[in-house]
Design a protein around this motif. Structure first.
Motif, PDB file in Angstrom:
ATOM      1  N   UNK A   5       1.317   0.904  25.354  1.00 30.46           N
ATOM      2  CA  UNK A   5      -0.124   0.846  25.120  1.00 30.46           C
ATOM      3  C   UNK A   5      -0.657  -0.426  25.778  1.00 30.46           C
ATOM      4  N   UNK A   6      -1.948  -0.426  26.092  1.00 35.86           N
ATOM      5  CA  UNK A   6      -2.553  -1.580  26.750  1.00 35.86           C
ATOM      6  C   UNK A   6      -3.888  -1.943  26.115  1.00 35.86           C
ATOM      7  N   UNK A   7      -4.121  -3.249  26.004  1.00 37.86           N
ATOM      8  CA  UNK A   7      -5.451  -3.756  25.656  1.00 37.86           C
ATOM      9  C   UNK A   7      -6.120  -4.154  26.963  1.00 37.86           C
ATOM     10  N   UNK A   8      -7.186  -4.927  26.880  1.00 40.21           N
ATOM     11  CA  UNK A   8      -7.865  -5.374  28.086  1.00 40.21           C
ATOM     12  C   UNK A   8      -7.083  -6.376  28.907  1.00 40.21           C
ATOM     13  N   UNK A   9      -6.013  -6.953  28.333  1.00 42.28           N
ATOM     14  CA  UNK A   9      -5.257  -7.951  29.082  1.00 42.28           C
ATOM     15  C   UNK A   9      -3.807  -8.075  28.697  1.00 42.28           C
ATOM     16  N   UNK A  10      -3.256  -7.060  28.008  1.00 42.44           N
ATOM     17  CA  UNK A  10      -1.863  -7.131  27.586  1.00 42.44           C
ATOM     18  C   UNK A  10      -1.293  -5.724  27.420  1.00 42.44           C
ATOM     19  N   UNK A  11       0.025  -5.664  27.382  1.00 46.21           N
ATOM     20  CA  UNK A  11       0.751  -4.424  27.140  1.00 46.21           C
ATOM     21  C   UNK A  11       1.672  -4.605  25.947  1.00 46.21           C
ATOM     22  N   UNK A  16      13.757   1.686  23.046  1.00 48.18           N
ATOM     23  CA  UNK A  16      14.604   2.774  22.569  1.00 48.18           C
ATOM     24  C   UNK A  16      15.208   2.509  21.198  1.00 48.18           C
ATOM     25  N   UNK A  17      15.428   1.238  20.864  1.00 53.28           N
ATOM     26  CA  UNK A  17      16.017   0.902  19.561  1.00 53.28           C
ATOM     27  C   UNK A  17      14.986   0.800  18.442  1.00 53.28           C
ATOM     28  N   UNK A  18      13.708   1.100  18.743  1.00 50.46           N
ATOM     29  CA  UNK A  18      12.655   1.050  17.737  1.00 50.46           C
ATOM     30  C   UNK A  18      11.984  -0.290  17.583  1.00 50.46           C
ATOM     31  N   UNK A  19      12.427  -1.278  18.338  1.00 49.64           N
ATOM     32  CA  UNK A  19      11.743  -2.573  18.327  1.00 49.64           C
ATOM     33  C   UNK A  19      10.545  -2.508  19.276  1.00 49.64           C
ATOM     34  N   UNK A  20       9.706  -3.526  19.230  1.00 42.16           N
ATOM     35  CA  UNK A  20       8.534  -3.556  20.110  1.00 42.16           C
ATOM     36  C   UNK A  20       8.427  -4.916  20.779  1.00 42.16           C
ATOM     37  N   UNK A  21       7.898  -4.914  21.977  1.00 47.90           N
ATOM     38  CA  UNK A  21       7.655  -6.138  22.729  1.00 47.90           C
ATOM     39  C   UNK A  21       6.237  -6.098  23.278  1.00 47.90           C
ATOM     40  N   UNK A  22       5.704  -7.276  23.575  1.00 49.63           N
ATOM     41  CA  UNK A  22       4.363  -7.367  24.160  1.00 49.63           C
ATOM     42  C   UNK A  22       4.372  -8.442  25.234  1.00 49.63           C
ATOM     43  N   UNK A  23       3.493  -8.275  26.211  1.00 52.68           N
ATOM     44  CA  UNK A  23       3.359  -9.274  27.265  1.00 52.68           C
ATOM     45  C   UNK A  23       1.945  -9.217  27.817  1.00 52.68           C
ATOM     46  N   UNK A  24       1.535 -10.322  28.407  1.00 55.57           N
ATOM     47  CA  UNK A  24       0.187 -10.429  28.952  1.00 55.57           C
ATOM     48  C   UNK A  24      -0.548 -11.610  28.337  1.00 55.57           C
ATOM     49  N   UNK A  25      -1.848 -11.549  28.329  1.00 54.56           N
ATOM     50  CA  UNK A  25      -2.664 -12.636  27.798  1.00 54.56           C
ATOM     51  C   UNK A  25      -2.532 -12.694  26.275  1.00 54.56           C
ATOM     52  N   UNK A  26      -2.163 -13.863  25.733  1.00 57.08           N
ATOM     53  CA  UNK A  26      -1.981 -13.978  24.283  1.00 57.08           C
ATOM     54  C   UNK A  26      -3.221 -13.601  23.475  1.00 57.08           C
TER      55      UNK A  26
END
Length: 86
Positions: A5-11, A16-26
């Motif tokens: 999923x994406x916001x205006x400045x991050x993803x 696969x293991x059910x964890x989540x990560x994010x990157x982009x503008x804090x």
């Protein structure tokens, strides 16, 4: 990767293991380090303008990103949630 999923400045992505990560503008949700330990057994991520919400397998919700854009759900109790829409 199961979902992105994406916001205006991050993803954000569910891995696969059910964890989540994010990157982009804090300030757009690109930094989930404050809630990283809670992001396990993630079933769905929904993006708003500058925040993310993750539904976990137990029906609870974890949010991060801009608090004024939905990144802080501490004022409400979210349990047994099945779907979130932005």
């Amino acid at each position: 990767v199961q979902q992105i999923q994406a916001t205006g400045g991050a993803f954000a992505a569910i891995l696969a293991d059910g964890s989540a990560v994010a990157w982009g503008k804090p300030d757009f949700g690109g930094d989930c380090s404050a809630v990283q330990q809670q992001l396990s057994n993630v079933e769905q991520i929904q993006a708003a303008t500058a925040a993310f919400a993750a539904i976990l397998a137990n029906g609870s919700v974890v949010t991060w990103g801009n608090p004024d854009q939905g990144g802080d759900c501490s004022a409400v109790q979210l349990q047994n949630v099945q779907q979130i829409q932005a």
